[in-house]
Design a protein around this motif. Sequence first.
Motif, PDB file in Angstrom:
ATOM      1  N   HIS A   1       0.836  -1.193   0.000  1.00 28.23           N
ATOM      2  CA  HIS A   1       0.000   0.000   0.000  1.00 28.23           C
ATOM      3  C   HIS A   1       0.880   1.256   0.000  1.00 28.23           C
ATOM      4  O   HIS A   1       1.967   1.270   0.568  1.00 28.23           O
ATOM      5  N   ASN A   2       0.363   2.329  -0.574  1.00 26.62           N
ATOM      6  CA  ASN A   2       0.954   3.674  -0.461  1.00 26.62           C
ATOM      7  C   ASN A   2       2.382   3.769  -0.998  1.00 26.62           C
ATOM      8  O   ASN A   2       3.152   4.609  -0.554  1.00 26.62           O
ATOM      9  N   SER A   3       2.756   2.901  -1.924  1.00 24.30           N
ATOM     10  CA  SER A   3       4.109   2.981  -2.490  1.00 24.30           C
ATOM     11  C   SER A   3       4.126   3.824  -3.764  1.00 24.30           C
ATOM     12  O   SER A   3       3.089   4.032  -4.397  1.00 24.30           O
ATOM     13  N   ILE A   4       5.308   4.311  -4.100  1.00 19.89           N
ATOM     14  CA  ILE A   4       5.467   5.261  -5.195  1.00 19.89           C
ATOM     15  C   ILE A   4       6.573   4.775  -6.124  1.00 19.89           C
ATOM     16  O   ILE A   4       7.722   4.643  -5.704  1.00 19.89           O
ATOM     17  N   VAL A   5       6.222   4.504  -7.357  1.00 16.63           N
ATOM     18  CA  VAL A   5       7.209   4.098  -8.359  1.00 16.63           C
ATOM     19  C   VAL A   5       7.220   5.202  -9.415  1.00 16.63           C
ATOM     20  O   VAL A   5       6.239   5.401 -10.133  1.00 16.63           O
ATOM     21  N   GLN A   6       8.344   5.914  -9.502  1.00 19.82           N
ATOM     22  CA  GLN A   6       8.351   7.137 -10.305  1.00 19.82           C
ATOM     23  C   GLN A   6       8.739   6.905 -11.767  1.00 19.82           C
ATOM     24  O   GLN A   6       8.906   5.769 -12.215  1.00 19.82           O
ATOM     25  N   GLU A   7       8.893   7.977 -12.471  1.00 19.20           N
ATOM     26  CA  GLU A   7       9.046   7.954 -13.916  1.00 19.20           C
ATOM     27  C   GLU A   7      10.270   7.146 -14.356  1.00 19.20           C
ATOM     28  O   GLU A   7      11.348   7.251 -13.767  1.00 19.20           O
ATOM     29  N   GLU A   8      10.071   6.359 -15.395  1.00 20.83           N
ATOM     30  CA  GLU A   8      11.155   5.653 -16.084  1.00 20.83           C
ATOM     31  C   GLU A   8      11.852   4.609 -15.206  1.00 20.83           C
ATOM     32  O   GLU A   8      12.936   4.126 -15.545  1.00 20.83           O
ATOM     33  N   VAL A   9      11.274   4.286 -14.065  1.00 20.66           N
ATOM     34  CA  VAL A   9      11.821   3.178 -13.263  1.00 20.66           C
ATOM     35  C   VAL A   9      11.660   1.890 -14.057  1.00 20.66           C
ATOM     36  O   VAL A   9      10.639   1.680 -14.725  1.00 20.66           O
ATOM     37  N   LYS A  10      12.675   1.022 -13.985  1.00 24.71           N
ATOM     38  CA  LYS A  10      12.620  -0.255 -14.680  1.00 24.71           C
ATOM     39  C   LYS A  10      12.714  -1.376 -13.654  1.00 24.71           C
ATOM     40  O   LYS A  10      13.690  -1.442 -12.892  1.00 24.71           O
ATOM     41  N   ILE A  11      11.710  -2.222 -13.629  1.00 25.21           N
ATOM     42  CA  ILE A  11      11.621  -3.284 -12.621  1.00 25.21           C
ATOM     43  C   ILE A  11      11.543  -4.631 -13.332  1.00 25.21           C
ATOM     44  O   ILE A  11      10.709  -4.812 -14.225  1.00 25.21           O
ATOM     45  N   GLY A  12      12.424  -5.589 -12.917  1.00 27.72           N
ATOM     46  CA  GLY A  12      12.463  -6.910 -13.533  1.00 27.72           C
ATOM     47  C   GLY A  12      11.301  -7.801 -13.111  1.00 27.72           C
ATOM     48  O   GLY A  12      10.278  -7.333 -12.598  1.00 27.72           O
ATOM     49  N   ASN A  13      11.486  -9.101 -13.302  1.00 29.20           N
ATOM     50  CA  ASN A  13      10.454 -10.072 -12.951  1.00 29.20           C
ATOM     51  C   ASN A  13      10.569 -10.511 -11.485  1.00 29.20           C
ATOM     52  O   ASN A  13      11.638 -10.475 -10.900  1.00 29.20           O
ATOM     53  N   ASN A  14       9.433 -10.929 -10.939  1.00 32.16           N
ATOM     54  CA  ASN A  14       9.391 -11.501  -9.587  1.00 32.16           C
ATOM     55  C   ASN A  14       9.904 -10.528  -8.528  1.00 32.16           C
ATOM     56  O   ASN A  14      10.598 -10.916  -7.595  1.00 32.16           O
ATOM     57  N   VAL A  15       9.569  -9.269  -8.683  1.00 32.18           N
ATOM     58  CA  VAL A  15       9.991  -8.252  -7.718  1.00 32.18           C
ATOM     59  C   VAL A  15       8.861  -8.000  -6.719  1.00 32.18           C
ATOM     60  O   VAL A  15       7.687  -7.942  -7.099  1.00 32.18           O
ATOM     61  N   THR A  16       9.241  -7.883  -5.445  1.00 29.44           N
ATOM     62  CA  THR A  16       8.277  -7.614  -4.378  1.00 29.44           C
ATOM     63  C   THR A  16       8.616  -6.292  -3.712  1.00 29.44           C
ATOM     64  O   THR A  16       9.746  -6.100  -3.264  1.00 29.44           O
ATOM     65  N   ILE A  17       7.638  -5.427  -3.655  1.00 22.77           N
ATOM     66  CA  ILE A  17       7.815  -4.113  -3.028  1.00 22.77           C
ATOM     67  C   ILE A  17       6.788  -3.973  -1.912  1.00 22.77           C
ATOM     68  O   ILE A  17       5.614  -4.293  -2.096  1.00 22.77           O
ATOM     69  N   GLY A  18       7.254  -3.504  -0.750  1.00 24.78           N
ATOM     70  CA  GLY A  18       6.387  -3.404   0.424  1.00 24.78           C
ATOM     71  C   GLY A  18       5.513  -2.160   0.427  1.00 24.78           C
ATOM     72  O   GLY A  18       5.155  -1.619  -0.621  1.00 24.78           O
ATOM     73  N   HIS A  19       5.180  -1.718   1.625  1.00 22.29           N
ATOM     74  CA  HIS A  19       4.331  -0.549   1.829  1.00 22.29           C
ATOM     75  C   HIS A  19       5.190   0.712   1.952  1.00 22.29           C
ATOM     76  O   HIS A  19       6.296   0.676   2.482  1.00 22.29           O
ATOM     77  N   ASN A  20       4.631   1.838   1.514  1.00 20.98           N
ATOM     78  CA  ASN A  20       5.267   3.159   1.705  1.00 20.98           C
ATOM     79  C   ASN A  20       6.657   3.252   1.079  1.00 20.98           C
ATOM     80  O   ASN A  20       7.464   4.076   1.490  1.00 20.98           O
ATOM     81  N   VAL A  21       6.944   2.409   0.129  1.00 20.35           N
ATOM     82  CA  VAL A  21       8.258   2.452  -0.538  1.00 20.35           C
ATOM     83  C   VAL A  21       8.266   3.592  -1.561  1.00 20.35           C
ATOM     84  O   VAL A  21       7.252   3.854  -2.223  1.00 20.35           O
ATOM     85  N   ILE A  22       9.401   4.263  -1.695  1.00 16.02           N
ATOM     86  CA  ILE A  22       9.541   5.344  -2.671  1.00 16.02           C
ATOM     87  C   ILE A  22      10.701   5.001  -3.602  1.00 16.02           C
ATOM     88  O   ILE A  22      11.838   4.844  -3.145  1.00 16.02           O
ATOM     89  N   ILE A  23      10.411   4.888  -4.880  1.00 20.21           N
ATOM     90  CA  ILE A  23      11.456   4.581  -5.855  1.00 20.21           C
ATOM     91  C   ILE A  23      11.561   5.751  -6.825  1.00 20.21           C
ATOM     92  O   ILE A  23      10.604   6.093  -7.524  1.00 20.21           O
ATOM     93  N   TYR A  24      12.740   6.372  -6.848  1.00 16.61           N
ATOM     94  CA  TYR A  24      12.951   7.585  -7.630  1.00 16.61           C
ATOM     95  C   TYR A  24      13.150   7.288  -9.116  1.00 16.61           C
ATOM     96  O   TYR A  24      13.501   6.169  -9.497  1.00 16.61           O
ATOM     97  N   PRO A  25      12.956   8.303  -9.947  1.00 21.23           N
ATOM     98  CA  PRO A  25      13.018   8.121 -11.393  1.00 21.23           C
ATOM     99  C   PRO A  25      14.308   7.460 -11.875  1.00 21.23           C
ATOM    100  O   PRO A  25      15.384   7.712 -11.335  1.00 21.23           O
TER     101      PRO A  25
END
Lengths: 244, 244, 244
Positions: free
Chosen positions: A19-43
């Motif tokens: 919940h409440n996580s932020i994945v910003q512009e042009e982020v590249k994420i592979g397969n089988n990735v797990t992201i928790g709550h309130n995570v912030i990933i910058y461009p």
Amino acid sequence: MNNFIAKSANIGQNFSIGHNSIVQEEVKIGNNVTIGHNVIIYPFTRISNNVTILDNAVIGKQPSNISTLTITIDKGLSPCEIGEGSIIGTAAIIYAGTKIGKNCFIADLASIREKCVIKDHVIIGRVVTIEYETTVGEYSRIMTHSQMTGNMVIEDHVFIGGAVASTNDKYMTSGKWKGPIIKSGARIGANATIIGGNTVGKDALIGAGAVVTNDIPDGKVALGVPARVIKDVPIDPAVSNQKK
Amino acid sequence: MNNFIAKSANIGQNFSIGHNSIVQEEVKIGNNVTIGHNVIIYPFTRISNNVTILDNAVIGKQPSNISTLTITIDKGLSPCEIGEGSIIGTAAIIYAGTKIGKNCFIADLASIREKCVIKDHVIIGRVVTIEYETTVGEYSRIMTHSQMTGNMVIEDHVFIGGAVASTNDKYMTSGKWKGPIIKSGARIGANATIIGGNTVGKDALIGAGAVVTNDIPDGKVALGVPARVIKDVPIDPAVSNQKK
Amino acid sequence: MNNFIAKSANIGQNFSIGHNSIVQEEVKIGNNVTIGHNVIIYPFTRISNNVTILDNAVIGKQPSNISTLTITIDKGLSPCEIGEGSIIGTAAIIYAGTKIGKNCFIADLASIREKCVIKDHVIIGRVVTIEYETTVGEYSRIMTHSQMTGNMVIEDHVFIGGAVASTNDKYMTSGKWKGPIIKSGARIGANATIIGGNTVGKDALIGAGAVVTNDIPDGKVALGVPARVIKDVPIDPAVSNQKK
């Protein structure tokens, strides 16, 4: 859920997010990735396959610039990269311009500044801080609460105990920055201090609470304040344990 | 508000919660509980009456498993429990399998791993880290920035100063884990280091910056690097202050 | 966006805010202020022009009261104030009753308790903790992982290295609190410990890992455990670097 995922983000298969996580512009994420709550990933951050990023982590942030600081901040940083199979702990902070290798474990509340290179199979303990432009070699382990300075070189299979401190300015405020070099297989005891510009030799062992103010030769044990060489490191399974 | 509260969570009377908080499945919350903003409470966590959990805290998280780690992680952990009247600070992290007693104060940014037992009336300072399977006795206090290792036993009425370090592997990387034992009423000075396998005796006093590499007898003062016993602890009100 | 901004908050021009942030009642924010994601700003906080507050920071929180604590908490605190041009780092925590000056840099995960006064142009490093009622003078710098106790006076142009510890109770648990005094231009080496009630003199230099158990005169170098004066501080550009 209430996550924010930028349209330009490129997300792989089998993606899980809290919940409440932020994945910003042009982020590249592979397969089988797990992201928790309130995570912030910058461009522009690049996250490889099988990575886990736990709650409240902040990945790929830019350094801040303020006239009060004594170093100049480089804003033209390459994206933060997280290597395959690595785990980023709760509330950990990793800056842009830093590259984390494969199968690394970056524990809760650790923070790693810009332009660092963390190679494969490294463990960074809770609340560890690593400053800018420091390199950590394969299979090295930096235990809880240690503070690694800037421009430091930590080679492979190094063990750094808990609450170790280090400096990159021998006389404080001299303005000449040179981090320590910790050679392959060296072990640093808990709460030791390593002063900038010095080298801890290959397979050397620094006692808990020691203050290293000179170079320590390969394979020697050094203890005390200031650290004095007292003997050779005994040939025991402990060192080879690091190399398996 | 935008909170997420699982339908299977069991919430007591007079419940207060901030914004963006997450209460997961089967969490059980007593009466008069206050939860701040951005708090994350993992499944099955048990929170007693009159508990306060401040912003950004993460309660009941599971440990992470990665092949790089030297210890095996137990995923069959009992739920995290927070005892009556305790306060959990801002951004504190408490793992599953850990039990916090009554009227404890766990300060901001502290983190406590799995299978720890924190008894009643304990104070854990800001940024303190406690590893796995460590016990802290009643009325003990661990001050800001201390790093408590795994398998450590801290008895009742112990005072651990700020920035104290501890280890549970005497020779680093030996693979034989044994945390220190700190007996009832002992006091450890700021920035001291306690090496694994050693016992600090009842009512003993360890000086600031000392490195404890051997057992320290009951009621003795030990100072220096390495720590040497220099005298008996004077009979003064300070010790009895701890016992009131 | 999903931010919560209280209707009674007073927001200046050119305001930027991320996602999931909370600006509470009667907060006053100047012009050109930037606030990140997941930021929490407590009621009545005053933020001047050109301030940046990064992700996950918590500003203006009240201290917690619990019977287990040895000090009494004052709830009638003045609002937290952040001075013009200052930057507050990711996940930093600043309490009510504390005032941050102009052009300060408070780094990631730093936490500053109530009733502190941080003057202008100060740098507080990552994970630094500052207890209650401590003052930090202009242009002083407290490096990563240092732990500054309560009732401490740090004057102007002081340099405190990484992982420095300090106490305000000479005998632990005596109940008489008196923080150290660090005079103008003094420099404290990494991992040093400063015991409560002592004064480090003007332009004095304390070696890394030293334990200061007595007053150190102006302009002297002191090293070791316990710290002994060994010579005058050499006349070199390092000190004057601090004063420019």
